[in-house]
Write an enzyme that holds these catalytic residues in place. Structure first.
Site, mmCIF file in Angstrom:
data_model
loop_
_atom_site.group_PDB
_atom_site.id
_atom_site.type_symbol
_atom_site.label_atom_id
_atom_site.label_comp_id
_atom_site.label_asym_id
_atom_site.label_seq_id
_atom_site.Cartn_x
_atom_site.Cartn_y
_atom_site.Cartn_z
ATOM 1 N N TYR A 55 4.339 0.687 -3.733
ATOM 2 C CA TYR A 55 5.124 0.207 -4.160
ATOM 3 C C TYR A 55 5.366 0.460 -5.151
ATOM 4 C CZ TYR A 55 3.680 -2.312 0.383
ATOM 5 O OH TYR A 55 3.383 -3.049 1.191
ATOM 6 N N HIS A 123 -3.189 2.032 4.750
ATOM 7 C CA HIS A 123 -1.665 1.802 3.947
ATOM 8 C C HIS A 123 -0.626 2.756 5.312
ATOM 9 C CE1 HIS A 123 2.138 1.000 1.756
ATOM 10 N NE2 HIS A 123 2.208 0.551 2.753
#
Length: 338
Positions: A55, A123
């Protein structure tokens, strides 16, 4: 000194702070927003912050904001959740090796300015081969090693396709090393409620905590509409625009309606927490307000206004052709095919 994480019991707030919004991928971030948003969140009872190396600068920004608040809110008053394995847009930017996993968690600790992390997830597990997740020298091996060493408390997986997450959870359960946490996104919202069907299967596979991220379906359900990169097809985007318009014409906000719908997951299928992307203090306040309204309705102290029931009926009709549609992940674009 490193805290004895074995003594930490994960008790996430029903609403969690999604740090993906701090990446700037949705909107430009003003410098003063993160501290104000984190303070408002912690003051309002939000105790769980989710982020990832993928992110953008999110881990740095979140770590700095929480560090500035350390006198008001010590590290022991909240949980940090981050991820490993994904470091870019395409599959070539993934590294699920045990060694990289160990390095990644150490890097995240430095960025987040902490000496322990409560929850670490693999992830977007659908981007790599199954064995890279569960096999020898894979990511889960590294995470369970860190758990045994007391550097992290809980291990889990995140991703989009629910069958992939379930396959991993069931494998780990059969292995005698069950996942602690599953983080699913965009699968419990106004358009897609598939997570409620999978939740019992995850529980049977020994998963202790189920988190639902992106109740707005990655900003599909907001008045401004989704970002250009959103994977929804044109027909679903158009339906979402119509939903937002119907809500607005009746004095309601589509994001608030979507949030309240997702918060109902707690009673519908024992959802542990809803992770919603937050950037500004005002967004935290709006999310908390929607959550409180949902709780009041569940407890019977507040009734649903007829106008809202009518709008939700119209929204359900608009979304019916796309009910429980899930887009391909990885997408053709992420696979480099377009």
């Amino acid at each position: 000194m490193v805290k004895d994480v074995s003594q930490i019991e994960f008790q996430p707030s029903e609403l969690s702070f999604g740090g993906g919004a701090l990446s700037g991928a949705y909107d430009p971030i003003a410098d003063h927003w993160p501290v104000e948003a984190c303070r408002e969140a912690l003051s309002s009872g939000i105790n769980t912050f989710d982020t990832s190396p993928y992110y953008g600068k999110s881990e740095y920004i979140l770590g700095e904001a929480l560090h500035k608040l350390k006198e008001e809110f010590p590290r022991s008053t909240y949980y940090l959740e981050t991820k490993v394995g994904r470091y870019g847009y395409t599959p070539k930017d993934f590294d699920y090796s045990t060694q990289r996993t160990l390095e990644s968690v150490a890097e995240s600790m430095r960025r987040l300015r902490t000496d322990y992390i409560d929850v670490v997830l693999c992830h977007d597990v659908e981007f790599v081969d199954f064995d890279q997740v569960v096999g020898e020298n894979g990511a889960l091996q590294g995470l369970f090693q860190l758990k045994a060493e007391g550097k992290i408390k809980y291990v889990g997986c995140s991703g989009y396709p629910l069958p992939v997450l379930l396959k991993i959870a069931q494998h780990q359960h059969e292995k005698g090393q069950p996942l602690d946490v599953i983080l699913s996104y965009s699968h419990y919202n106004l358009q897609n409620t598939s997570l409620s069907d999978y939740a019992p299967l995850f529980r049977e596979a020994g998963v202790r905590y189920i988190l639902n991220a992106s109740p707005l379906n990655m900003a599909l359900f907001r008045e401004a509409g989704p970002p250009e990169w959103h994977p929804a097809h044109a027909e679903l985007r158009q339906a979402a625009r119509q939903c937002a318009q119907v809500a607005k014409e009746n004095g309601l906000n589509i994001s608030t309606l979507a949030s309240m719908f997702a918060f109902n997951g707690r009673s519908t299928f024992q959802l542990d927490s809803t992770v919603i992307g937050l950037e500004r203090k005002e967004e935290v306040q709006q999310a908390i307000s929607a959550w409180k309204t949902t709780k009041a309705r569940e407890e019977g102290s507040e009734q649903i206004p007829p106008v809202e029931t009518n709008v939700l009926d119209q929204i359900n009709t608009l979304l019916k052709p796309h009910k429980n549609y899930s887009w391909q992940s990885p997408s053709p674009k992420e696979l480099g095919l377009v």
